[in-house]
Design an enzyme around this catalytic site. Sequence first.
Site, PDB file in Angstrom:
ATOM      1  N   SER A 168       0.838  -1.194   0.000  1.00 16.87           N
ATOM      2  CA  SER A 168       0.000   0.000   0.000  1.00 16.87           C
ATOM      3  C   SER A 168       0.878   1.250   0.000  1.00 16.87           C
ATOM      4  O   SER A 168       2.103   1.164  -0.021  1.00 16.87           O
ATOM      5  CB  SER A 168      -0.917   0.006   1.231  1.00 16.87           C
ATOM      6  OG  SER A 168      -0.152   0.201   2.409  1.00 16.87           O
TER       7      SER A 168
ATOM      8  N   SER B 170       1.068   3.464   2.500  1.00 21.27           N
ATOM      9  CA  SER B 170       1.144   4.020   3.852  1.00 21.27           C
ATOM     10  C   SER B 170       2.541   4.476   4.238  1.00 21.27           C
ATOM     11  O   SER B 170       2.703   5.189   5.231  1.00 21.27           O
ATOM     12  CB  SER B 170       0.646   2.988   4.873  1.00 21.27           C
ATOM     13  OG  SER B 170       1.541   1.896   4.964  1.00 21.27           O
TER      14      SER B 170
ATOM     15  N   LYS C  70       5.932  -0.077   9.140  1.00 20.08           N
ATOM     16  CA  LYS C  70       5.784   1.299   9.592  1.00 20.08           C
ATOM     17  C   LYS C  70       7.116   1.767  10.176  1.00 20.08           C
ATOM     18  O   LYS C  70       8.089   1.020  10.230  1.00 20.08           O
ATOM     19  CB  LYS C  70       4.692   1.430  10.654  1.00 20.08           C
ATOM     20  CG  LYS C  70       3.344   0.826  10.289  1.00 20.08           C
ATOM     21  CD  LYS C  70       2.610   1.582   9.202  1.00 20.08           C
ATOM     22  CE  LYS C  70       1.273   0.913   8.881  1.00 20.08           C
ATOM     23  NZ  LYS C  70       0.576   1.566   7.760  1.00 20.08           N
TER      24      LYS C  70
ATOM     25  N   SER D 284      -2.555   6.513   6.793  1.00 26.78           N
ATOM     26  CA  SER D 284      -1.864   5.327   7.295  1.00 26.78           C
ATOM     27  C   SER D 284      -2.653   4.733   8.455  1.00 26.78           C
ATOM     28  O   SER D 284      -3.024   5.447   9.404  1.00 26.78           O
ATOM     29  CB  SER D 284      -0.443   5.677   7.761  1.00 26.78           C
ATOM     30  OG  SER D 284       0.167   4.572   8.404  1.00 26.78           O
TER      31      SER D 284
END
Length: 276
Positions: free
Chosen positions: A86, A88, A142, A235
């Site tokens: 994705s 994010s 992340k 996110s």
Amino acid sequence: MDIDFPLILMVATAVTGLIALADKLWFAKQRLARIDELRQQQASSEEVEEAAKEPFIIEQGKSFFPVLAIVFVLRSFIAEPFQIPSGSMEPGLVKGDFILVSKFHYGLRMPVFGNTLVPVGEPERGDVMVFFPPNDPRYFIKRVIGLPGDKIVYRNKQLTINGKAVPTKELGGEPPYNPTKYLAQEQMDAADAEVQWVVGVDRRTNQKVVWAGPEGEWTVPEGSYFMMGDNRGNSHDSRGWGFVPEENIVGKAVAVWMHWENWSDIPGFSRNKWIN
């Protein structure tokens, strides 16, 4: 349904290993004893060859075990490839990037269970980390924002850790691949993080606004970490689903080694780089 590949690989390695071990300790000896018996009886060469033949399951188990064992060790303790699913982590990592994740930066961990076998290092603020979110079997990637015991505040596009504002510089401009974003840079402990916010329009005033994502205050419990995506305005991270337990850590993202967004495209290597 998500497939638990690490568990499947561990079970397959264990099963084929047990088959190979059982053959070495028991079944191979039985075959040799049968061959000796047939030779003493002056049996035909065809009967001897048939007695020497390994059963299908044993043959396949012994053939697959070395390959599975090598893959298991490399994937569990050295490095593992992942694909960014994705946006994010934009602008640094974009959908279709293939990354390499170091499995030993944060210590050697027991596959599937996640407990540390050999401590090597610990996550630092600013590291890009792959992990499992709480109550979710999927891999996430992340940036580490909060360490155990940290007090995190995120308001008005400003990140504050333990009462100290993280130096943030608005870069302006818009990424060429996504012109609805607004760039900024945060100075973290381990690396400077280039982040982006979402650009929109206030319907009441018709003025340009910048959306930096959910705001709030959090205190990171012991044994856990607070994670945020670099694409702060879009996110799904610790601001929504909470803290990441230490045993959910997979590894540190260290490099982009290929970009391949769609199967109909040709893989590219122009984005290859080390990850900050």
